[in-house]
Each structure stands twice: as structure tokens, then as C-alpha cells.
Scaffold this active site. Structure first.
Site, PDB file in Angstrom:
ATOM      1  N   GLN A1003       0.837  -1.183   0.000  1.00 22.12           N
ATOM      2  CA  GLN A1003       0.000   0.000   0.000  1.00 22.12           C
ATOM      3  C   GLN A1003       0.876   1.238   0.000  1.00 22.12           C
ATOM      4  O   GLN A1003       1.775   1.369   0.825  1.00 22.12           O
ATOM      5  CB  GLN A1003      -0.900   0.009   1.243  1.00 22.12           C
ATOM      6  CG  GLN A1003      -1.841   1.197   1.319  1.00 22.12           C
ATOM      7  CD  GLN A1003      -2.924   1.143   0.254  1.00 22.12           C
ATOM      8  OE1 GLN A1003      -3.363   0.071  -0.123  1.00 22.12           O
ATOM      9  NE2 GLN A1003      -3.349   2.299  -0.240  1.00 22.12           N
ATOM     10  N   ASP A1131      13.208  13.801   5.335  1.00 20.79           N
ATOM     11  CA  ASP A1131      12.771  12.528   5.927  1.00 20.79           C
ATOM     12  C   ASP A1131      13.698  11.405   5.465  1.00 20.79           C
ATOM     13  O   ASP A1131      13.256  10.332   5.080  1.00 20.79           O
ATOM     14  CB  ASP A1131      11.319  12.236   5.519  1.00 20.79           C
ATOM     15  CG  ASP A1131      10.719  11.086   6.353  1.00 20.79           C
ATOM     16  OD1 ASP A1131      11.340  10.713   7.373  1.00 20.79           O
ATOM     17  OD2 ASP A1131       9.669  10.562   5.970  1.00 20.79           O
TER      18      ASP A1131
END
EC number: 2.7.10.1
Length: 1358
Positions: A1003, A1131
Site C-alpha cells: 500500500q 525525511d
């Protein structure tokens, strides 16, 4: 410039001198022995090469100034070894031998090429130009002042370092060992890793150790880091020039280094080529009349084994027909060791006498056969005496003739006397020996049976020459199995450490032949000994022997009382009769008993050994010991006794208010095994050093090293004896500690201490504290003593007790002193500080003392404040005992606050709470002051009201501006969006029919991700495996457009180490984004699959240091590309890096992993998710994101790689991590993490962002460790790479979700973005300025003018 010319001149002079011959004295040798006086060093003047060894030793009473003017810059090579021993005044070798470059080690000093031993004044080795020790190891031992030993990487000098022995020098903790540039924090010396320590390498604080560039491989290099010619050794003065070598790898000839000697020249001493004429003159240099000879292209001292001197050509050797008849002339050659036997190697005829006296030795027979096995004839006699290591004479396998031209007194040609282990002469079925003249004599060969001797008589032709007494039947074979009668014991008893035995009286056929008895006894832990145990070929005899005379009465049984035996020890005993009777076979007819076993009685054990103690807390001591060396019985228990020691009253003699420092503050922190939950902890309420409490057993390697050390010391002492004077006398052993002579006969079990006495008692020096004791089972050998006073010295006694303790008592005590750890808060003053005004401007401060401080209270410190000024006073312990406090005098009027802290033997206590007091004014001044007190507050009040009004006006004005320009209003039509936000198909559009989806991968941020096949998306590939990202069917139109806009930004990425976008399918439903397929998933999952203890283990090995560095380089390359294009990632983590089929790591697709690793994020203040465990301090505190903050995250990724993707800051909550990082906390070094990798992490975690390296600098520091293919594909080596600018764009924001998601919006006015909100978590930000090139910079609250933001991936977790 002058220093640079030295190697050039050296190489040129060396060639010139060798051409001139020995007269120039530049090649010194054959050996140089410098001793007794400093002036002897002048022998080394002008030496370029020492052909042989260099020994500098036994120079006493010299001073450092005696060596200052001595310098031998020409010396570059020593062909054998360098030995320094007991030279006083010599501080460093740097001035003495500044250019010594090579020690060849052709001949070693007991396996060592460099020996530095007992140099009492040597502070540094300093051989900064030493580049190569060709053969042999290094031994540096017992140099009490020697430092800079651990800073030298010997692997750069030697091929193998495991044989090095470097011990007994100055402890590293007492050495400064600062390499050049360390004080200025400059990187001057090269670094390398030794024992997992990555540090600078140097010889001293002035000279670095030379490290050649990796491109040189195994070749030497010049001082300018230029690679030398392959034939150069050590160094050179010009690159790739065989005439510029400082030393030669193979051979030196006419100023040039050559791989082999030219024709008509010959190798000499393993390093140079000489002519035949020079070789013929070599005997003049050796001070010998025997000339050198030429054999197989070498000029050698003698012909090797199998060759003999050619008589027709005196300088050549010719092979022998069969064994070479090598005649060795020795009037008397005594063989007492392998070394002496080596002198007869290859000899076939010994012209003289041979005497063997081999008392000890390992593998001695093989060594003797190697050196003596070719001897065929001895012209004189053979004498074998006291050779306890010999079992057979078969090592003289070629001996055929003993001519007896010279004989021993008594006309003996073969004499064998007192050889305890000799059992066989030769195998007479295979060996033939002829003794032409003289007799044979055998005596006191206890294991050699007479039959062996009589056989030799027959073979050698000596039968009938000697008399009967020449072959003693009573002393030959008397310990062999030649007896026939078994003696029986008639009684046996024991009393303490004595054994009494009697046995039957043996009656031989002729009683007159019975001479006596011999009793043999030895310790026997097990009942499996035989008569010949311990009588091995090493010459040892473990049996003790006692002669017993015959009793006066013929009717009495003989007997003996064995005394002085060890208590509680089993002994093996047997008795043998000594007779003269012979049977017809001429064997000794005797008698002996069978072996019996008896154990002596128990006795008081010896004291426990190796006592150590460490403090476990402020009220506990952990004590550990080893069992007694002589338990003298079955060990049962230990008695542990302890006693508090009075404080040292002399400490109160000093006023520490006037001292520079207080006494040494230490508590027990010995080495204690941590079993049983008694591991010492840190001081209560304080942070202490981490102790090591594991006493590891010695490994086989350590035991071997100790054995080798003992052997080396023996050889070294023998060397001193043979070469210098006499060996050192044996030193008296010093008692480690004195113990009482009394024994403990009873005990009282008590594992705790009585109630503590008050502090005043502890200050008395005449008090005698009682002993307390407890009993510990013998299995434990450790205990914890509790209920002790903090920071107090205790004496601990331990007695060992065996099973007879009730009858015999326990052992004397072994004892140790130990101090408990300090207690937190023990030095705090209880209660409050009392104040009393005694006079105008005089205040008395009083306070109670700590009840049970950490040791003695030394002084009190008072701090009081008045009108912002801080004043300090000190009260000594003596003054406090007199006054109970302090008087503060001449204080100006006003309000004061004061606090007090006690300072004990351990340290400072806490400050008391602030106490306030007032010094009043005199009456005549009070009215004026009162007016001022009223006026000043009123004025301040008016001023404060005005300031508040101005601030409110400015704030309101600023908010009104913001309301008009930055706030987003709710739209009447929420489905409406700007046409600029619409996605426009371009060249990246791929027809849907070219895409085939196969299986789900997981996902993603917007929807499911599939593995599939795309046709024609990659040039020259018909079909390509790809990753296909989709949008959920329920997604809104805005979400679909944001999905496509995110892909649009990826179109600008073109870097091998960043995941590539391959195409977009925007026409029809569902919308698809085609990405490069990362078959091995994200880096975090990949690393966890490598853990050996997990079920998902992929079977691949854990990554090596080289593989970790490769991963780091690939990630840094991708980040440097983003940085060069003004992207800030924000990130960077292992979860956002992807791994390809060939294990290449790439910066990921910036959004796919958000849902999978939602727990890695933290929602701050109910807003967006933040990856706090990867964020830098400035990002956490101020919301600032720059390339520097990405570097911090890169350091955390390295930590993930080293730990195989453990969670950073494990055990901390996200809030704790946030505070911990902002306060300067760092991740700890992972277990088994290489120093090189951790050093890289620490550079990335500099608290000051500007101190962190850039990604390009990171790659530059590790580029030599990366695979060669990295150069072909990386951004770092591409033409696009430009040095990054360092100027930052000044952006400010608080929340990551406020960054605009639509790149088209960034092209409009920046005010629109100031209020734009998004639910996205952190991602990648693109900052581009059209007017200049600046360092990428971003903030959580969005950007400012002229910037463009990369749309962040959406996350359902947000």
C-alpha cells in the site's frame, strides 16, 4: 629543502661507495656492537648500510646531552636486526637515526628484527622514516618511560604483526601521545584502525607515520606521496626511478635497484651484487683466512650440504658423489644443546672426540638426527654422560666406525655413564658399528638392560676386551623390568603428613647379595600411574627416592617413615630391592613391590588468593577471591569478616579554604565478576564511570604467549651471559601482603552490621570498630556485604575452612581494604540556614551539619547575593566546630539571600534553599529612602502601561495584514480549483495498453503499488519490470491531481542513486505512475532480513564494513544530487531508501513507506507527523530544515545500517527523544560497530549545523573504499557535480504539513502559500531561487519568495 636532499644523497653515495669497495667504510660490518660508552657510537659515522646487526647496549651513567650532538643521517639500512638494551640518557632515536628506513632481518635476534628492552630513559622510538621491516617481528618491553607505542601502526611496517610483543612500557593512560596537529585540532597525520581504534598514526608529537597512497599498492612512496619504482624498498626520491631508491627490494648494483644480479656478478648478503674480485677479497673483511666461495650465483662463506670445495677451482663448489666427505676438526666437541649440534651439520668425519651431554630438550631426537645424522666416523672416542633426554642413540644413524685413536683414561673408546632414560642403543638388526681400538664402559644407566649391552659387545667386536666391572650389572637396567620377585607390604599407616610403611624381607638365593631397598613415592591425584611415569625424554624424574638400609635383625621387616608430605594428598608408593645376584641370562635378579596408594591427613588450608573488592552502592561492597592454593582437605566454606576503619585524622590538620585541592577521592572499583546480580552500579544519584568487572580466563593463545615470553627471557638472559657479562641474580619474591599468623577457630554468622554510630564517633581516631562476619559456602567464592556506611573505608578479611575446621581451625586471613561508594544527598545540609542580626551590618549564618556525610566534612561554602552581585565565603571545618557558622560583616543595607553547601571528602553537597534576610538602615536615612521607594514603582508602572499599549497596537496591525494576505477562506464551491493546478500530459505520458500489472507490492501513499511490465519506457528495452503506483478509486479529483503533480517533480530527477520516474498514465482511470522497480524493497526491511536470529532471514551474511561503507556512499551520492538541485529531503531514513536487485541503495520515491512505518513518526501538538528520531536539534527546536539537517539524518541512517535497522533511541518515548536530542544527546556506539563507521556518524551529529560535513565531503572521505563501478555511475564523479554553496535561504515555519503541495501554486504569489494547509507528513522539499543559487533550506510553515516546493506524499496516518 635540506631534509629532502638526504635520501637522494644517500642513494647516490651508496652506489658510489659500493663501487669504491670496503676502503671507504660506508658499508659497515659485518656487525656493529656499541657498548659501555657513548663515544663508541662514532663507529657509525658515514655508515650507509650496516651489513649485519646493530647492537647498542650497556651504556650507563650517560645523560641526554651526551646524545644531542650525535647524528647519523646517512644510515638507511640494517641487514640483520637492531637491538637496544640498557642505554641510559637516550630519550629518542629520531635525532640519532633520522633516515633509518629498512631493517631487513636477514639474521634475527630470536625471531625479532627490532628489540628495545629495558631502556629506562627512552620516551619515544622516533624512527619516523622506518618504512619496512622485511623479516622478523618487533619486541618492545620493559621501557618504563616509553610512550607513542600505540600510535604506531606496525602493520604499515611489517607484513604480519601477530608475533609482535609490546608489553611493560609506560601505561597509555599516563602518556599524552598527541600527534602533530592534535593540539590545534588539525588533521595532519593519516589515520588507520588498530584493534577497532581509528586514530592518528605518528612516531612523536613532531613526526607523523608515513602512509603511502592506496594507488601505490605494495610499492613504496616518496615523501611527496609519489609512487616509487617497484624495485624500491622503503622510500625513494623520485617516482618510477630505480636509481632513486633509498633501499632495494631485491638487489643493489652500481647505483640501481635490480630484480636479479647481472651476469658476471654475484649476490652477496641478500641485498647487493658484487664481482668475483670483490668476493675473493671478502675474507679480509671477516678477519678470516678462509676465502668466500661462489655457488649458484652467490658469494657465500662455505659450500652448502651436498657440495664440497672444488680443488681445481678454489672459489667454486662441486656436488659430492653420495654423501659429501665433510671433515670437521674438533679436539673435543661437546653436544649439550641443539645449537651446539648445529655446528656439526653436514659433517661425515669428526676428527676428534664426541661427547654428548643432553640434559633437556623438546623433540630433541629429530633435531640431533638432522645435525648429527651424517657422521660416519669418529676418530677418537665417544662419551655419553648425563644425557637424560636420550632414549636411544639411533639419531647417530650413519655412525659406522669409532677408531679410538684417542682414548679416555682406562682405554675406553665408548663410555656411557648416568643416562636415566636410555633404553636402547641401536637396532642391531639394521645397524652395524665397529670399534677398532679401546674398550666400552657402561654404568648407572638405570633403564638400559644388560642384554642390550652384551649385544653391542658382539656387534662391535669388543667382547673380551673389557673386564666384568666395566659393565655394571647393579647400576645398568636397575629401573627396567628385569626383576622377578614381588615384595608385599606388611603394614602401612599415616599420621598427619607422614606415612609409615613396612614390607617383607626379601631373601635372594644368596642373602649376601641383598644390599638395600629404595622406596619410590610421588603425588598421584589419580590411581593410574606406572613405574616409568614422569621419567620422560625431557630428563624429568617425578619420583622421589629414599634409600633404606637393611634392618640389623634378619627377622625384622624393613620399613620407613616418609615425612614432610603434603596434607590431604594421595601418594603412589613402591619399593625395590637392590641386589647383586645374577641369573644365567645375566639379568639382574631383584625384587620390587606393586604400586600402592595412600592419602595423608587433612591440615589447616592456606589463605584465599587474589582478593579484590568493589563498591556496589553506598552501602554495599562486593568481594571476590580465588580458592586457597593448598586446601589441605575438602574445602567447605569461607569466613568473611569486615571492620570499619577510622577516618584519617590528619586530614583535619589543613584549612581547605586555602588549599588548591582536596584529598584524593576514590572508592573501590576493582575488577569483579558480574555473576549473581552483584554488578557494581553507578553512585546513587550521580553519573559514574562504567566499570569493567569481568575477569576472563586465559585463552590458549595467552598461555602460549606467556610460555614464549618465559622462553624469550631465558634466551635473552643466556645472550647476556654469553655476550656481555653474567646473568642477573634471582630476585627475592616479595610478599603481596602480610597476613596474620593466627587461625579462626570459630565464627558467628552475621551478614549485617550494627546500627551506625553517630558522626561524632566517626571523627574519633581512637575508636576501634568491631569485626562482623558471615559464612560463605565454598562454591561461591564471592559475597556482598550490606548495611555499610557511605564512602567509608573497610577492612575485609577472608579465611578458608576445610572439612576438618572444627578440629583444626581455619586458615590465616587474607585481607583487602575497600571504600564504599558515595550516597546521593549524604552531604546535603539538613534543615534550613538560620540568620541572626548581631550588629549594624553584621549577620550570623548558622546551619546544622550533615548527619552521615560521605567521609569527613572538609569545609562549607557560602554564597550570598545583594543587588545582583554574588559573593562567596568559605568556612573551614575547624572554624565551624568553634563557631557553628559564619559572621558576615560590613554588609551594606538592603535585602540579601544566602545559601550554603557542604564539601566532604567525596565532593560537594547540594545547596540549601535560599534564605532571605535584611540589613536595616540607620534611622536618619530611612525617610529619604522611603520617598524613593514610593516614587520609583509609580514611574515604572506608567512606563509599563505605555510599552504594553505600543505592543498591542503593533500586534493588531500585523494581524490585520496577515488576515488580508495569507489566510485561506472556505470556498463556496469546494469542488472548484485553479486551472493552473490541472495536470497537463507531456512526453512522459505512456499509453495504458503498454502497461501490464502483475502482483501487489504493498500500500502506498495514495493507493496500491503493483509490480508490472511496461513496454518501451526504457530506451533499448522492449519490456521493463516496473513498479506501478495507483490512486484509490474513491479518491477525489484534487487527490488525483496531487498524485500526478508529485510525479511531475520526479521528472526532474536524473541520478543513478535516486529512484527514477519512468512514465505517467493520466488518461483514463485509474491514474498510474510508472517507477523504477526496487526488487529488494526498502532498506529497513532489507537490513532486518539479514539478522541471523530472525525467521525472515534471507540466508545472506551480515554486511561487512566495506559493504556498509558502499551503502553509505550510494546514499550520500543521491543526497548530494538532491542538494545540488536545491532539494531538501527532510525525511531521510532507511525506510525511505530502496534496494535494487544488485544491492544498490537509492533514495526512495518519497511516500510509499509512510503508511507501512507509521510508528516511526510522532504527531507534535496535534499537527503533522514528524520523524523525531531522525531529526536534527535545530529541526526539532525551530522547524529549520537544510541540507545540514539531512546530514544529521544521514548519520542516523548509518546507525541503522550498523544495527541492522534497530529503532534509534530504543527505550525512549518520542517526547523523551525530542528533549534528549535538543539537549545535546547522541546515539551510543552500536555493538561491534567499526570505528571508521562510528567516526562518520559522529561527524554528522555535530550540534552546530555548520560543523557537519556536506554530502560531497562525506563521499570524498570514503571514496577510496568504494567499488570501482561507483565512479562510472555516481553524481560525485560526473561533470554536473559542482561544489555546493553554503548560504541559506531564511525560511521559517512550525508545521511540516503547511508546505504547499501544488508546485504550480509556488509560481503564484508566496502569500497564498503562507496559509495553505495539508495533511501530509514530512517529505522532500524543493527550493529553487531564480535569482541566485543558494543552499537548500526549508521550514515547516512554508517558504517565501522565489521558491518552489516539492509536493509531499499524502499519508492516511495523518
Amino acid at each position: 629543502m635540506k631534509a629532502e636532499l638526504v635520501p637522494v644523497c644517500t642513494a647516490w653515495i651508496l652506489g658510489l661507495l659500493l663501487c669504491l669497495g670496503p676502503a671507504a667504510a660506508k658499508v659497515c660490518g659485518p656487525n656493529m656492537d656499541i657498548r659501555n660508552d657513548v663515544s663508541e657510537l662514532k663507529q657509525l659515522r658515514d655508515c650507509v648500510v650496516i651489513e649485519g646487526y646493530l647492537q647498542i647496549l650497556l651504556i650507563s651513567n650517560a645523560k641526554a646531552e651526551d646524545f644531542r650532538n650525535l647524528r647519523f643521517p646517512n644510515l638507511t639500512v640494517i641487514t640483520d636486526y637492531l637491538l637496544l638494551f640498557r642505554v641510559s640518557g637516550l630519550v629518542s632515536l629520531s635525532n640519532l637515526f633520522p633516515n633509518l628506513t629498512v631493517i631487513r632481518g636477514r639474521v634475527l635476534f630470536y625471531n625479532y628484527a627490532l628489540v628495545i628492552f629495558e631502556m629506562t630513559d627512552l620516551k619515544e622510538i622516533g624512527l619516523y622514516n622506518l618504512r619496512n621491516i622485511t623479516r622478523g617481528a618487533v619486541r618492545i618491553e620493559k621501557n618504563s618511560e616509553l610512550c607513542y607505542v600505540s600510535t604506531v601502526d606496525w602493520s604499515l611496517v611489517l607484513d604480519a604483526v601477530y608475533n609482535n610483543y609490546i608489553v611493560g612500557n609506560k601505561p597509555p593512560k599516563e602518556c599524552v601521545d598527541l600527534c602533530p596537529g592534535a593540539r590545534e585540532k588539525m588533521q595532519i597525520c593519516e589515520k588507520s584502525s588498530i584493534n577497532n581504534e581509528f586514530a592518528d598514526r605518528c612516531w612523536s608529537d613532531e613526526h607523523c607515520q608515513k602512509v603511502c597512497p592506496s594507488v601505490c599498492g605494495k610499492r613504496a612512496c616518496s615523501d611527496n606521496n609519489e609512487c616509487c619504482h617497484p624495485e624500491c624498498l622503503g622510500s625513494c626520491t623520485a617516482p618510477d626511478n630505480d636509481t632513486a631508491c633509498v633501499a632495494c627490494h631485491h638487489y643493489f648494483y652500481e647505483g640501481r635497484c635490480v630484480p636479479t644480479c647481472p651476469s658476471n656478478t654475484y649476490k652477496f648478503e641478500g641485498w647487493r651484487c658484487i664481482t668475483r674480485e670483490v668476493c675473493a677479497k671478502m675474507h679480509i673483511w671477516i678477519h678470516s683466512t678462509i676465502p668466500f666461495i661462489i655457488h649458484k650465483g652467490e658469494c657465500v662463506y662455505e659450500c652448502p650440504s651436498g657440495y664440497m670445495l672444488n680443488k681445481s677451482q678454489s672459489m667454486t663448489c662441486s656436488p659430492c658423489e653420495g654423501p659429501c666427505p665433510k671433515i670437521c676438526e674438533e679436539k673435543m666437541k661437546t653436544i649439550d644443546s641443539v645449537t651446539s649440534a648445529q655446528m656439526l651439520e653436514g659433517c661425515t668425519v669428526l676428527k676428534g672426540n664426541l661427547q654428548l651431554n643432553i640434559r633437556k630438550g623438546q623433540n630433541i631426537a629429530a633435531e640431533l638426527e638432522n645435525f648429527l645424522g651424517l657422521i660416519e666416523t669418529v676418530t677418537g672416542y665417544v662419551k655419553i654422560r648425563h644425557s637424560h633426554a636420550l632414549v636411544s642413540l639411533s639419531f647417530l644413524k650413519s655412525l659406522r666406525y669409532i677408531l679410538g685413536e684417542e682414548q679416555m683414561p682406562g682405554n675406553y673408546s665408548f663410555y656411557v655413564f648416568d643416562n636415566n632414560n636410555l633404553q636402547q642403543l641401536w637396532d642391531w638388526s639394521k645397524h652395524n658399528l665397529t670399534i677398532k681400538e679401546g674398550k666400552i664402559r657402561f654404568a648407572f644407566n638405570s633403564k638400559l638392560c644388560a642384554s642390550e649391552i652384551y649385544r653391542m659387545e658382539e656387534v662391535t667386536g669388543t667382547k673380551g676386551r673389557q673386564a666384568e666391572e666395566d659393565i655394571s650389572l647393579s647400576t645398568n637396567g636397575n629401573m627396567a623390568s628385569c626383576e622377578s620377585h614381588v615384595l608385599n607390604f606388611t603394614s602401612r599407616s599415616k599420621i598427619k603428613n607422614r606415612i609409615k610403611l613396612t614390607w617383607e624381607r626379601y631373601r635372594p638365593p644368596d642373602y649376601r647379595d641383598l644390599i638395600s631397598f629404595t622406596v619410590y613415592y610421588k603425588e598421584a591425584p589419580f590411581r593410574n600411574v606406572t613405574e616409568y611415569d614422569g621419567q620422560d625424554a625431557c630428563g624429568s624424574n617425578s619420583w622421589n627416592m629414599v634409600d633404606v638400609d637393611l634392618p640389623a635383625s634378619k627377622e625384622s621387616d624393613p620399613g620407613i617413615l616418609l615425612q614432610g608430605l603434603k596434607p590431604w594428598t594421595q601418594y603412589a608408593i613402591y619399593v625395590k630391592a637392590i641386589t647383586l645376584t645374577m641369573l644365567e641370562n645375566r639379568h639382574i635378579h631383584g625384587a620390587k613391590s606393586k604400586i600402592i596408594y595412600m592419602r595423608t591427613d587433612a591440615a589447616v588450608p592456606s589463605i584465599p588468593q587474589d582478593m579484590i573488592s568493589a563498591s556496589n552502592s553506598s552501602s554495599q561492597l562486593v568481594v571476590k577471591w580465588n580458592p586457597p592454593s593448598l586446601p589441605n582437605g575438602n574445602l567447605s566454606y569461607y569466613i568473611v569478616r569486615w571492620q570499619q576503619q577510622p577516618q584519617d585524622r590528619h586530614l583535619y590538620q589543613y584549612n581547605y579554604c586555602f588549599k588548591d585541592k582536596v584529598p584524593n577521592r576514590k572508592y573501590a572499583n576493582g575488577t569483579i565478576d558480574t555473576e549473581g546480580g552483584t554488578e557494581p552500579t553507578k553512585p546513587e544519584g550521580s553519573v559514574g564511570e562504567k566499570g569493567h568487572y569481568c575477569a576472563c580466563p586465559k585463552t590458549e593463545a595467552e598461555e602460549k604467549a606467556e610460555k614464549d615470553e618465559a622462553e624469550y627471557r631465558k634466551v635473552f638472559e643466556n645472550f647476556l651471559h654469553n655476550s656481555i657479562f653474567v646473568p642477573r641474580p634471582n630476585r627475592r619474591r616479595r610478599d603481596v601482603l602480610a597476613v596474620g599468623n593466627s587461625t579462626v577457630t570459630s565464627y558467628e554468622k552475621n551478614s549485617t552490621t550494627e546500627d551506625f554510630s553517630n558522626f561524632s564517633d566517626s571523627e574519633r581516631d581512637d575508636i576501634e570498630y568491631p569485626f562482623y562476619e558471615t559464612k560463605v559456602d565454598y562454591k561461591w567464592e564471592r559475597t556482598v556485604i550490606s548495611n555499610l556506611q557511605p564512602f567509608t573505608l573497610y577492612r575485609i578479611d577472608i579465611h578458608s575452612c576445610n572439612h576438618e575446621a572444627e578440629k583444626l581451625g581455619c586458615s590465616a586471613s587474607n585481607f583487602v581494604f575497600a571504600r564504599t561508594m558515595p550516597a546521593a544527598g549524604a552531604d546535603d545540609i539538613p534543615g534550613i540556614v538560620n540568620t541572626k542580626e548581631e550588629d549594624d551590618g553584621v549577620i550570623f549564618l548558622g546551619w546544622p551539619e550533615p548527619l552521615r556525610p560521605n567521609g569527613l566534612i572538609l569545609m562549607y561554602e557560602i554564597e550570598y547575593k545583594h543587588q545582583g552581585e554574588v559573593h562567596r565565603e568559605c568556612v573551614s571545618r575547624q572554624d565551624y566546630r568553634k563557631n557553628g557558622g559564619i559572621k558576615l560583616v560590613r554588609l551594606p543595607p538592603g535585602n540579601y539571600s544566602a545559601q550554603v553547601q557542604a564539601i566532604s571528602l567525596y565532593g560537594n553537597g547540594s545547596w540549601t534553599e535560599m534564605v532571605s534576610f535584611c540589613v536595616k538602615l540607620k534611622p536618619d536615612v530611612r525617610n529619604n529612602i522611603l520617598q524613593m521607594v514610593v516614587a520609583i514603582p509609580l514611574a515604572l508602572s506608567f512606563l509599563l502601561v505605555g510599552i504594553i499599549s505600543i505592543v498591542c497596537f503593533v500586534f493588531k496591525k500585523r494581524n490585520s495584514n496577515r488576515l488580508g494576505n495569507g489566510v485561506l477562506y472556505a470556498s463556496v464551491n469546494p469542488e472548484y480549483f485553479s486551472a493552473a493546478e490541472m495536470y497537463v500530459p507531456d512526453k512522459w505520458e505512456v499509453p495504458r495498453e503498454k502497461i501490464t500489472m502483475n502482483r501487489e507490492l504493498g500500500q502506498g501513499s495514495f493507493g496500491m503499488v503493483y509490480e508490472g511490465i511496461a513496454k518501451g519506457v526504457v530506451k533499448d528495452e522492449a519490456e521493463t519490470k516496473v513498479a506501478i503506483k495507483t490512486v484509490n478509486e474513491a479518491a477525489s479529483m484534487r487527490e488525483r491531481i496531487e498524485f500526478l503533480n508529485e510525479a511531475s517533480v520526479m521528472k526532474e530527477f536524473n541520478c543513478h542513486h535516486v529512484v527514477r520516474l519512468l512514465g505517467v498514465v493520466s488518461q483514463g482511470q485509474p491514474t498510474l505512475v510508472i517507477m523504477e522497480l526496487m526488487t529488494r524493497g526498502d532498506l529497513k526491511s532489507y537490513l532486518r532480513s539479514l539478522r541471523p536470529d530472525t525467521e525472515s532471514n534471507s540466508g545472506q551474511p551480515t554486511p561487512s564494513l566495506k559493504k556498509m561503507i558502499q551503502m553509505a556512499g550510494e546514499i550520500a551520492d543521491g543526497m548530494s544530487y538532491l542538494n545540488a538541485n536545491k532539494f531538501v529531503h527532510r525525511d531521510l531514513a532507511a525506510r525511505n531508501c530502496m534496494v535494487t536487485e544488485d544491492f544498490t541503495v537509492k533514495i526512495g520515491d518519497f511516500g510509499m513507506t509512510r503508511d507501512i512505518y507509521e510508528t516511526d513518526y510522532y504527531r507534535k501538538g496535534g499537527k503533522g507527523l514528524l520523524p523525531v528520531r531522525w531529526m536534527s536539534p535545530e529541526s526539532l527546536k525551530d522547524g529549520v530544515f537544510t541540507t545540514n539537517s539531512d546530514v544529521w539524518s544521514f548519520g542516523v541512517v548509518l546507525w541503522e545500517i550498523a544495527t541492522l535497522a534497530e529503532q534509534p533511541y530504543q527505550g525512549m518515548s518520542n517526547e523523551q527523544v525530542l528533549r534528549f536530542v535538543m539537549e545535546g544527546g547522541l546515539l551510543e556506539k552500536p555493538d561491534n560497530c567499526p570505528d571508521m563507521l562510528f567516526e562518520l556518524m559522529r561527524m554528522c551529529w555535530q550540534f552546530n549545523p555548520k560543523m557537519r560535513p556536506s554530502f560531497l565531503e562525506i563521499i570524498s572521505s570514503i571514496k577510496d573504499e568504494l567499488d570501482p563501478g561507483f565512479k562510472e555511475v555516481s553524481f560525485f564523479y560526473s561533470e554536473e557535480n559542482k561544489p555546493p554553496d553554503t548560504e541559506e535561504l531564511d525560511l521559517e515555519a512550525e508545521n511540516m504539513e503547511s508546505i504547499p503541495l501544488d508546485p504550480s501554486c509556488a509560481l503564484q504569489n508566496s502569500e497564498h502559500h503562507a496559509g495553505h494547509k495539508s495533511e501530509n507528513g514530512p517529505g522532500v522539499v524543493v527550493l529553487r531561487a531564480s535569482f541566485d543559487e543558494r543552499q537548500p533550506y526549508a521550514h515547516m510553515n512554508g517558504g517565501r519568495k522565489n521558491e518552489r516546493a516539492l509536493p509531499l506524499p499524502q499519508s492516511s496516518a495523518c
